[in-house]
Design a protein around this motif. Structure first.
Motif, PDB file in Angstrom:
ATOM      1  N   MET A   1       0.817  -1.207   0.000  1.00 42.93           N
ATOM      2  CA  MET A   1       0.000   0.000   0.000  1.00 42.93           C
ATOM      3  C   MET A   1       0.860   1.270   0.000  1.00 42.93           C
ATOM      4  O   MET A   1       0.581   2.231  -0.703  1.00 42.93           O
ATOM      5  CB  MET A   1      -0.942  -0.005   1.204  1.00 42.93           C
ATOM      6  CG  MET A   1      -1.896   1.180   1.247  1.00 42.93           C
ATOM      7  SD  MET A   1      -3.070   1.212  -0.139  1.00 42.93           S
ATOM      8  CE  MET A   1      -4.101  -0.188   0.263  1.00 42.93           C
ATOM      9  N   HIS A   4       2.152   2.057  -3.392  1.00 44.77           N
ATOM     10  CA  HIS A   4       1.104   2.599  -4.255  1.00 44.77           C
ATOM     11  C   HIS A   4       0.974   4.110  -4.073  1.00 44.77           C
ATOM     12  O   HIS A   4       0.957   4.873  -5.048  1.00 44.77           O
ATOM     13  CB  HIS A   4      -0.227   1.909  -3.932  1.00 44.77           C
ATOM     14  CG  HIS A   4      -1.426   2.554  -4.551  1.00 44.77           C
ATOM     15  ND1 HIS A   4      -1.670   2.550  -5.916  1.00 44.77           N
ATOM     16  CD2 HIS A   4      -2.462   3.252  -3.993  1.00 44.77           C
ATOM     17  CE1 HIS A   4      -2.796   3.194  -6.169  1.00 44.77           C
ATOM     18  NE2 HIS A   4      -3.287   3.639  -5.024  1.00 44.77           N
ATOM     19  N   TYR A 117      -8.658   2.205   4.428  1.00 45.48           N
ATOM     20  CA  TYR A 117      -7.563   1.330   4.008  1.00 45.48           C
ATOM     21  C   TYR A 117      -7.106   0.402   5.133  1.00 45.48           C
ATOM     22  O   TYR A 117      -6.211  -0.424   4.935  1.00 45.48           O
ATOM     23  CB  TYR A 117      -6.378   2.174   3.533  1.00 45.48           C
ATOM     24  CG  TYR A 117      -6.694   3.021   2.335  1.00 45.48           C
ATOM     25  CD1 TYR A 117      -6.922   2.444   1.080  1.00 45.48           C
ATOM     26  CD2 TYR A 117      -6.783   4.402   2.437  1.00 45.48           C
ATOM     27  CE1 TYR A 117      -7.225   3.222  -0.025  1.00 45.48           C
ATOM     28  CE2 TYR A 117      -7.080   5.194   1.338  1.00 45.48           C
ATOM     29  CZ  TYR A 117      -7.301   4.602   0.109  1.00 45.48           C
ATOM     30  OH  TYR A 117      -7.612   5.380  -0.981  1.00 45.48           O
ATOM     31  N   ASN A 119      -7.467  -2.617   8.097  1.00 47.18           N
ATOM     32  CA  ASN A 119      -8.233  -3.821   8.396  1.00 47.18           C
ATOM     33  C   ASN A 119      -8.915  -3.648   9.752  1.00 47.18           C
ATOM     34  O   ASN A 119      -8.755  -2.615  10.417  1.00 47.18           O
ATOM     35  CB  ASN A 119      -7.351  -5.075   8.340  1.00 47.18           C
ATOM     36  CG  ASN A 119      -6.215  -5.043   9.357  1.00 47.18           C
ATOM     37  OD1 ASN A 119      -6.375  -4.559  10.483  1.00 47.18           O
ATOM     38  ND2 ASN A 119      -5.051  -5.559   8.965  1.00 47.18           N
ATOM     39  N   ASN A 150     -11.069   1.998  -4.649  1.00 47.82           N
ATOM     40  CA  ASN A 150     -10.166   0.886  -4.900  1.00 47.82           C
ATOM     41  C   ASN A 150      -9.355   0.581  -3.636  1.00 47.82           C
ATOM     42  O   ASN A 150      -8.896   1.495  -2.956  1.00 47.82           O
ATOM     43  CB  ASN A 150      -9.205   1.213  -6.044  1.00 47.82           C
ATOM     44  CG  ASN A 150      -9.926   1.360  -7.365  1.00 47.82           C
ATOM     45  OD1 ASN A 150     -10.972   0.741  -7.586  1.00 47.82           O
ATOM     46  ND2 ASN A 150      -9.389   2.181  -8.244  1.00 47.82           N
ATOM     47  N   ASP A 151      -9.186  -0.691  -3.333  1.00 48.75           N
ATOM     48  CA  ASP A 151      -8.332  -1.160  -2.237  1.00 48.75           C
ATOM     49  C   ASP A 151      -8.882  -0.837  -0.859  1.00 48.75           C
ATOM     50  O   ASP A 151      -8.192  -1.045   0.140  1.00 48.75           O
ATOM     51  CB  ASP A 151      -6.911  -0.583  -2.358  1.00 48.75           C
ATOM     52  CG  ASP A 151      -6.267  -0.891  -3.696  1.00 48.75           C
ATOM     53  OD1 ASP A 151      -6.440  -2.034  -4.153  1.00 48.75           O
ATOM     54  OD2 ASP A 151      -5.620  -0.003  -4.272  1.00 48.75           O
ATOM     55  N   GLY A 152     -10.087  -0.325  -0.766  1.00 46.01           N
ATOM     56  CA  GLY A 152     -10.654  -0.016   0.539  1.00 46.01           C
ATOM     57  C   GLY A 152     -11.265  -1.249   1.179  1.00 46.01           C
ATOM     58  O   GLY A 152     -11.949  -2.036   0.514  1.00 46.01           O
ATOM     59  N   SER A 153     -11.019  -1.451   2.469  1.00 46.59           N
ATOM     60  CA  SER A 153     -11.567  -2.606   3.172  1.00 46.59           C
ATOM     61  C   SER A 153     -12.674  -2.220   4.150  1.00 46.59           C
ATOM     62  O   SER A 153     -13.283  -3.092   4.765  1.00 46.59           O
ATOM     63  CB  SER A 153     -10.452  -3.348   3.923  1.00 46.59           C
ATOM     64  OG  SER A 153      -9.798  -2.491   4.831  1.00 46.59           O
TER      65      SER A 153
END
Length: 200
Positions: A1, A4, A117, A119, A150-153
Motif C-alpha cells: 500500500m 502505491h 484502508y 483492516n 479501490n483497495d478499501g476494506s
C-alpha cells in the motif's frame, strides 16, 4: 500500500485535485467550520497527503503534527507549509495506527480519507489511539468519501459508526451527504454554546 501511494505522489503532486476541485475545497471548508473551538494548541493529522488540509489546520493551531506513509507526500507537505513560522508544523513519515506519536496529548485529531484502508484490527487500534491521546476538551474529526474506492476494506458509514459506538466519545457535530460523511466527537459532551455559557 505504501508503494502505491508513493508512486501516486511521485507522478502527481495533487493526485486527487484537492487544490483545484470545488468538491474538495468545499469539503475542507465544511470540516474547518465544524471544529468546535476557534483555536487549538496541538493538532494531529495522519495521512496528510500534499498538505492542503495541514496548512488550513495550521491557521487554527499553535502547532500541527502531520504524517503520511509516503515519503513523497511528506516532502510535498513540508513544501506546502514552508512559509509558516518555524515549529508550527512538524511532518514525519509514519504508518498509522501502528506508528503513533508517543506520549502526545492532542486537543485536535483529524482523520480524513484514510481509515478505509485499514483492516479490522488496525481500525480498532486507530480508535484506541485517538481516545487515549485526545485531551478532555479536545475534538476528534473524521471525514470520509462514501462512494466505492479501490483497495478499501472499510466503508465510511461503518468506520464512523464504529467511532460513534465508543462509550467515551460524544458526537457533537454530524454532516452527511451522498458523497461523504463528516463527524466530530469529544470526550466532553458539552456543545459549543454550552462551552460558552450561552442560554436561551
Amino acid at each position: 500500500m505504501s508503494e502505491h501511494f508513493q508512486q501516486l505522489y511521485e507522478q502527481n503532486n495533487d493526485p486527487w485535485q484537492v487544490r483545484q476541485r470545488w468538491y474538495e475545497q468545499r469539503k475542507r471548508a465544511l470540516l474547518m467550520a465544524s471544529l468546535p473551538a476557534p483555536h487549538y494548541h496541538h493538532a494531529f493529522e495522519p495521512a496528510c497527503g500534499n498538505g492542503e488540509l495541514t496548512a488550513a489546520l495550521a491557521r487554527r493551531a499553535d502547532c500541527v503534527t502531520a504524517s503520511d506513509l509516503s515519503p513523497a507526500a511528506v516532502e510535498l507537505t513540508r513544501k506546502r507549509v514552508a512559509g509558516l513560522p518555524a515549529g508550527r508544523v512538524t511532518v514525519a513519515c509514519q504508518r498509522v495506527p501502528g506508528e503513533w506519536p508517543a506520549g502526545a496529548a492532542f486537543d485536535l485529531i483529524v482523520i480524513s480519507e484514510m481509515a478505509y484502508y485499514l483492516n479490522d484490527d488496525e481500525l480498532d487500534q486507530l480508535r484506541a489511539n485517538c481516545v487515549n491521546s485526545l485531551a478532555l476538551s479536545g475534538a476528534l474529526v473524521l471525514c470520509h468519501w462514501r462512494r466505492p474506492i479501490n483497495d478499501g476494506s472499510q466503508s465510511a458509514d461503518a468506520i464512523h459508526a464504529s467511532f460513534d459506538a465508543v462509550p467515551q466519545l460524544n458526537r457533537i457535530a454530524h454532516h452527511e451527504e451522498a458523497d461523504f460523511l463528516l463527524d466530530v466527537w469529544s470526550l466532553d459532551p458539552r456543545s459549543v454554546a454550552q462551552h460558552e455559557g450561552v442560554t436561551a
